[in-house]
Scaffold this motif. Structure first.
Motif, PDB file in Angstrom:
ATOM      1  N   THR A  20       0.742   7.332 -12.398  1.00 16.13           N
ATOM      2  CA  THR A  20       1.527   7.925 -11.690  1.00 16.13           C
ATOM      3  C   THR A  20       1.573   7.068  -9.669  1.00 16.13           C
ATOM      4  O   THR A  20       0.430   6.711  -9.618  1.00 16.13           O
ATOM      5  CB  THR A  20       0.393   9.856 -11.064  1.00 16.13           C
ATOM      6  OG1 THR A  20      -0.628   9.505 -11.109  1.00 16.13           O
ATOM      7  CG2 THR A  20       0.700  10.606 -12.886  1.00 16.13           C
ATOM      8  N   THR A  21       2.132   7.551  -9.267  1.00 17.96           N
ATOM      9  CA  THR A  21       2.401   6.900  -8.358  1.00 17.96           C
ATOM     10  C   THR A  21       2.924   8.400  -7.044  1.00 17.96           C
ATOM     11  O   THR A  21       2.871   9.318  -7.080  1.00 17.96           O
ATOM     12  CB  THR A  21       3.798   6.571  -8.613  1.00 17.96           C
ATOM     13  OG1 THR A  21       3.550   5.231  -8.378  1.00 17.96           O
ATOM     14  CG2 THR A  21       3.709   5.761  -6.601  1.00 17.96           C
ATOM     15  N   ILE A  40       7.566   3.541  -0.585  1.00 17.44           N
ATOM     16  CA  ILE A  40       5.989   2.827  -0.282  1.00 17.44           C
ATOM     17  C   ILE A  40       5.374   4.456  -0.435  1.00 17.44           C
ATOM     18  O   ILE A  40       5.685   5.187  -0.258  1.00 17.44           O
ATOM     19  CB  ILE A  40       5.902   2.832   1.979  1.00 17.44           C
ATOM     20  CG1 ILE A  40       6.859   1.774   2.510  1.00 17.44           C
ATOM     21  CG2 ILE A  40       4.268   2.713   1.603  1.00 17.44           C
ATOM     22  CD1 ILE A  40       6.565   2.255   3.616  1.00 17.44           C
ATOM     23  N   SER A  41       4.463   3.316  -1.960  1.00 17.31           N
ATOM     24  CA  SER A  41       3.853   4.370  -2.231  1.00 17.31           C
ATOM     25  C   SER A  41       3.053   3.964  -2.531  1.00 17.31           C
ATOM     26  O   SER A  41       2.199   2.845  -2.516  1.00 17.31           O
ATOM     27  CB  SER A  41       4.464   4.617  -3.681  1.00 17.31           C
ATOM     28  OG  SER A  41       4.751   3.211  -4.548  1.00 17.31           O
ATOM     29  N   MET A  42       1.598   4.512  -3.695  1.00 18.04           N
ATOM     30  CA  MET A  42       0.203   3.411  -3.592  1.00 18.04           C
ATOM     31  C   MET A  42      -0.177   4.483  -5.005  1.00 18.04           C
ATOM     32  O   MET A  42       0.425   5.445  -5.418  1.00 18.04           O
ATOM     33  CB  MET A  42      -0.827   4.354  -2.818  1.00 18.04           C
ATOM     34  CG  MET A  42      -0.875   4.777  -1.621  1.00 18.04           C
ATOM     35  SD  MET A  42      -2.125   4.443  -0.617  1.00 18.04           S
ATOM     36  CE  MET A  42      -1.628   6.447  -0.520  1.00 18.04           C
ATOM     37  N   ALA A  43      -0.523   3.592  -5.625  1.00 22.14           N
ATOM     38  CA  ALA A  43      -0.140   3.707  -7.376  1.00 22.14           C
ATOM     39  C   ALA A  43      -2.074   3.399  -7.732  1.00 22.14           C
ATOM     40  O   ALA A  43      -3.306   2.760  -7.237  1.00 22.14           O
ATOM     41  CB  ALA A  43       0.025   2.540  -7.975  1.00 22.14           C
ATOM     42  N   ARG A  44      -2.698   4.472  -8.703  1.00 18.38           N
ATOM     43  CA  ARG A  44      -4.050   3.932  -9.613  1.00 18.38           C
ATOM     44  C   ARG A  44      -3.387   3.704 -10.338  1.00 18.38           C
ATOM     45  O   ARG A  44      -3.052   3.596 -11.396  1.00 18.38           O
ATOM     46  CB  ARG A  44      -4.512   5.842  -9.666  1.00 18.38           C
ATOM     47  CG  ARG A  44      -6.120   5.136 -10.163  1.00 18.38           C
ATOM     48  CD  ARG A  44      -7.113   5.145  -9.082  1.00 18.38           C
ATOM     49  NE  ARG A  44      -8.302   4.448 -10.032  1.00 18.38           N
ATOM     50  CZ  ARG A  44      -8.908   4.198  -9.339  1.00 18.38           C
ATOM     51  NH1 ARG A  44      -9.071   3.562  -8.315  1.00 18.38           N
ATOM     52  NH2 ARG A  44     -10.642   4.510  -9.503  1.00 18.38           N
ATOM     53  N   ILE A 105      -7.869   0.191 -10.217  1.00 18.14           N
ATOM     54  CA  ILE A 105      -7.830  -0.443  -8.711  1.00 18.14           C
ATOM     55  C   ILE A 105      -7.321   0.540  -8.347  1.00 18.14           C
ATOM     56  O   ILE A 105      -5.642   0.969  -8.713  1.00 18.14           O
ATOM     57  CB  ILE A 105      -7.056  -1.874  -8.386  1.00 18.14           C
ATOM     58  CG1 ILE A 105      -6.066  -1.927  -8.547  1.00 18.14           C
ATOM     59  CG2 ILE A 105      -7.964  -2.977  -8.696  1.00 18.14           C
ATOM     60  CD1 ILE A 105      -4.871  -2.624  -7.648  1.00 18.14           C
ATOM     61  N   THR A 106      -6.835   0.522  -6.789  1.00 22.31           N
ATOM     62  CA  THR A 106      -5.481   1.553  -6.344  1.00 22.31           C
ATOM     63  C   THR A 106      -4.798   0.392  -5.532  1.00 22.31           C
ATOM     64  O   THR A 106      -5.486  -0.487  -4.501  1.00 22.31           O
ATOM     65  CB  THR A 106      -6.292   2.282  -4.771  1.00 22.31           C
ATOM     66  OG1 THR A 106      -7.198   3.687  -5.829  1.00 22.31           O
ATOM     67  CG2 THR A 106      -4.976   3.456  -4.620  1.00 22.31           C
ATOM     68  N   ASP A 107      -3.504   0.462  -4.923  1.00 27.55           N
ATOM     69  CA  ASP A 107      -3.056  -1.063  -4.222  1.00 27.55           C
ATOM     70  C   ASP A 107      -1.517   0.091  -4.000  1.00 27.55           C
ATOM     71  O   ASP A 107      -1.720   1.379  -4.015  1.00 27.55           O
ATOM     72  CB  ASP A 107      -2.042  -1.410  -5.431  1.00 27.55           C
ATOM     73  CG  ASP A 107      -1.003  -0.816  -6.196  1.00 27.55           C
ATOM     74  OD1 ASP A 107       0.013   0.603  -6.400  1.00 27.55           O
ATOM     75  OD2 ASP A 107      -0.480  -1.264  -7.326  1.00 27.55           O
ATOM     76  N   LEU A 108      -0.728  -0.942  -2.144  1.00 30.17           N
ATOM     77  CA  LEU A 108      -0.093   0.209  -2.444  1.00 30.17           C
ATOM     78  C   LEU A 108       1.327  -0.867  -2.167  1.00 30.17           C
ATOM     79  O   LEU A 108       0.969  -2.271  -2.721  1.00 30.17           O
ATOM     80  CB  LEU A 108      -0.542  -0.701  -0.533  1.00 30.17           C
ATOM     81  CG  LEU A 108       0.579   0.144   1.353  1.00 30.17           C
ATOM     82  CD1 LEU A 108       0.746   1.228   0.737  1.00 30.17           C
ATOM     83  CD2 LEU A 108       0.020  -0.347   1.800  1.00 30.17           C
TER      84      LEU A 108
END
Length: 195
Positions: A20-21, A40-44, A105-108
């Motif tokens: 998921t994002t 623009i999003s973040m993802a685990r 990780i979590t990313d941008l």
């Protein structure tokens, strides 16, 4: 000028169904994965594996938390990305795989449609007063780990992972960090002359 609160971000499935994002913002508003100008999003990222392919998209990836990730882009291993390394830009339409270094990780993720937009992503430490100049395009300010006071016509407060969207050619802003962390400055520019 607009503040987007982290509590209001939209969670949606990855294009390849592998996770998921958290979508921070997309343009035009309400655009889907096949018709956005920028996103623009973040993802685990919980497991190593392939990235979704996005035709005609340029993207920049930054690690927000976790031990790090190593990308394989078009068969070429890239540098290890960590929460301290510079953001990495690459085409979103070449085969890309990811290997986690030491757990999730979590990313941008910043993406722009190549035919319409370009972008830059800068990672700065949240330390001491900063001044941000607004350019001809759209500028976004995203604090990670700490909070931020923004001095413009009045005083605005940004919590961790809140996003400030700045209009083009606005006044220079004074930023005062509260707590430790990092600040991402994302600049988006149209590639067409009529924007």
């Amino acid at each position: 000028m607009q503040i987007l609160r982290a509590a209001d971000y939209r969670v949606m499935p990855w294009k390849n169904g592998g996770g998921t994002t958290t979508e921070i913002v997309v343009s035009p508003d309400g655009a889907g994965l096949d018709d956005f100008d920028w996103r623009i999003s973040m993802a685990r990222v919980e497991a190593s594996g392939p990235f979704s392919s996005f035709a005609g998209i340029d993207r920049t990836l930054s690690v927000l938390e976790g031990e790090g990730i190593v990308l394989d882009i078009a068969g070429q291993p890239a540098s290890r990305l960590t929460a301290a390394s510079a953001p990495l830009s690459f085409p979103g339409d070449v085969p890309t795989g990811a290997t986690l270094v030491g757990g999730p990780i979590t990313d941008l993720n910043v993406m722009t449609r190549r035919s319409r937009m370009t972008h830059t992503v800068e990672r700065l430490p949240l330390s001491g007063e900063m001044r941000i100049e607004q350019g001809a395009g759209t500028t976004l300010i995203l604090p990670v780990g700490g909070s931020l006071k923004v001095y413009a016509d009045g005083v605005l407060s940004l919590g961790p992972l809140d996003t400030l969207v700045l209009n083009r050619n606005g006044p220079k802003l004074r930023l005062q960090p509260e707590g430790q962390g990092q600040l991402f400055v994302i600049r988006l520019h149209a590639t067409t002359a009529n924007d």
